[in-house]
Design an enzyme around this catalytic site. Sequence first.
Site, PDB file in Angstrom:
ATOM      1  CE1 TYR A  53      -6.649  -8.284  -7.834  1.00  0.00           C
ATOM      2  CE2 TYR A  53      -4.929  -8.283  -9.496  1.00  0.00           C
ATOM      3  CZ  TYR A  53      -5.310  -8.410  -8.180  1.00  0.00           C
ATOM      4  OH  TYR A  53      -4.375  -8.663  -7.224  1.00  0.00           O
ATOM      5  CE1 TYR A  67      -7.344  -6.755  -3.708  1.00  0.00           C
ATOM      6  CE2 TYR A  67      -6.948  -9.102  -3.936  1.00  0.00           C
ATOM      7  CZ  TYR A  67      -6.599  -7.800  -4.213  1.00  0.00           C
ATOM      8  OH  TYR A  67      -5.503  -7.553  -4.996  1.00  0.00           O
TER       9      TYR A  67
END
Lengths: 140, 393
Positions: free
Chosen positions: B343, B292
């Site tokens: 995202y 991430y």
Amino acid sequence: MTNALPGTSPEKLVFPDQSPDTTYQDFLRNNQFCIQHCNECQNFLFYPRLCCPHCSSVDLEWREASGKGTVYAVSIVRQRPEKGGDHNVVLVDLDEGPRLMSRVDGIPNEDVKIGMKVKASISVNTDEDGDTRMVVFREA
Amino acid sequence: MSERSIRGKVAVAGVGETTYYKRGQSPDAEFLLGLKAIVAACDDAGISPKEIDGFCSFADDRNDPSRLSAALGIKEMNLSSMQWGGGGGGAAGVLQNGAAAIAAGYADVVVCYRALAQGQFGRYGQGPQVPYIQGERAFTSPYGLMSPAQMFAMKVVRFMHEHGIKQEALRALSMASYHHAQNNPRAVMNGKPLTEEKYDNSRWIVEPFHLFDCCMENDGAAAILLVSAERAKDIKQKPAYILGAAHGSGYRAAAPVHNSGDYPSSNFSTVAPHLYRQAQITPEDIDVAQIYENFTGGVLMTMIEHGLCKPEEANDFFQLDNLIAQGGKLPLNTSGGNLAECYMHGLGLQIEAIRQLRGQSTNQVKDAKIALAAAGPMVSPVSTIIYGTEDTL
């Protein structure tokens, strides 16, 4: 009015008449940078608290900080000039122990380095709501 | 901690995504995006949406399971679970929770999902617009620390300082994501390659983050369908099995105000050992990693705290050539990730890990059998998961 927390020994755990945040601000208004000292484990604390994060004691006492510290981390917040422009932000390890967020005034942002010795002062910001005060640092 | 493990008990049956949009550009409402992703995951698995009986989400998702159940015609809902944490720290935890429910017998077909339409509901990357501040922010906002990028910057500065890690390491992480996005037609940054010069000349957001070190803000939705290992034998796709999963953080990890003892940390140092214990593998066994990127510095710390690289080797390890699917030592963020694909609070990275094990990535790593997917570095709780093919069981 003083209130004891239910279920605890009332003579031991007692809330102060005002929040420690307010006391901190009151000292700043009096041009004093004070932090709390734990009379049980002898550690200094910051931010202002009701009980010690190290030993849970509530026997805390306000003491004037030396103001001496060392830059632990630094960054430069980049902003358009109309939003206030670039400014630095630092974490300072006070000689007494606690770490607090602040900024270093008086030198270019790029010159603020990790490990730099700094000294606290109180910055006064005046606007339509009156004065607000905050702790800032300068190179020692 | 016990020797109990989720290893091999639960499999990913299906994955689904909507088109990914730039922030505010979705033509669909957020709820509809969520439904579309869930239905796509069901189609992918060959399972009717009506068979879903469990819902898991994270990041304070607004699309609640009761409403989704009604819209999907769910026969009965047997699980509704929300992973704590406002950011993407739960993007692996959401799967951990779903898998645990299946292993415990609470539900049979669990969908893990995230839907986001910031045009409809407002931006994430901005500081809060409030008339007064309280709590921890009372000690940070006066010094101009408002946005997530600003909140995390000093952790990375300190980490890089302690280990002598150079800005070029962050640049390589950013470039790996952009490199992979160029082969991925779903990626929002597809067709927008990043060069070293473009990175170096990009504006600073907050040091040490240039513009390209920061995740995008997007609209869209993603969903992952989980079933038991037994049920996975009958699905359309090659199953990806959960080998291990963990979430949490260490001692006083979120102590205000920036007062955690282990300040320069992604918060995985206590979590990753549980992951490897469950999965019964070592870092060397990982074929591909999806880590991430809220900010590149978080990826750096996450990989080091997962034992994928020693801190003193970081400047050598974090080079573009080492991180790409086409022959790299450890291919990273092979969809383009949060920086360059989308995202979706990290759920897209989870899907990419699964895609790699199926052999369906647009940046396929040859013979990938074990994939790591870690979520939300520097927040608390963080979460992390390892998937494996049937061969790894």
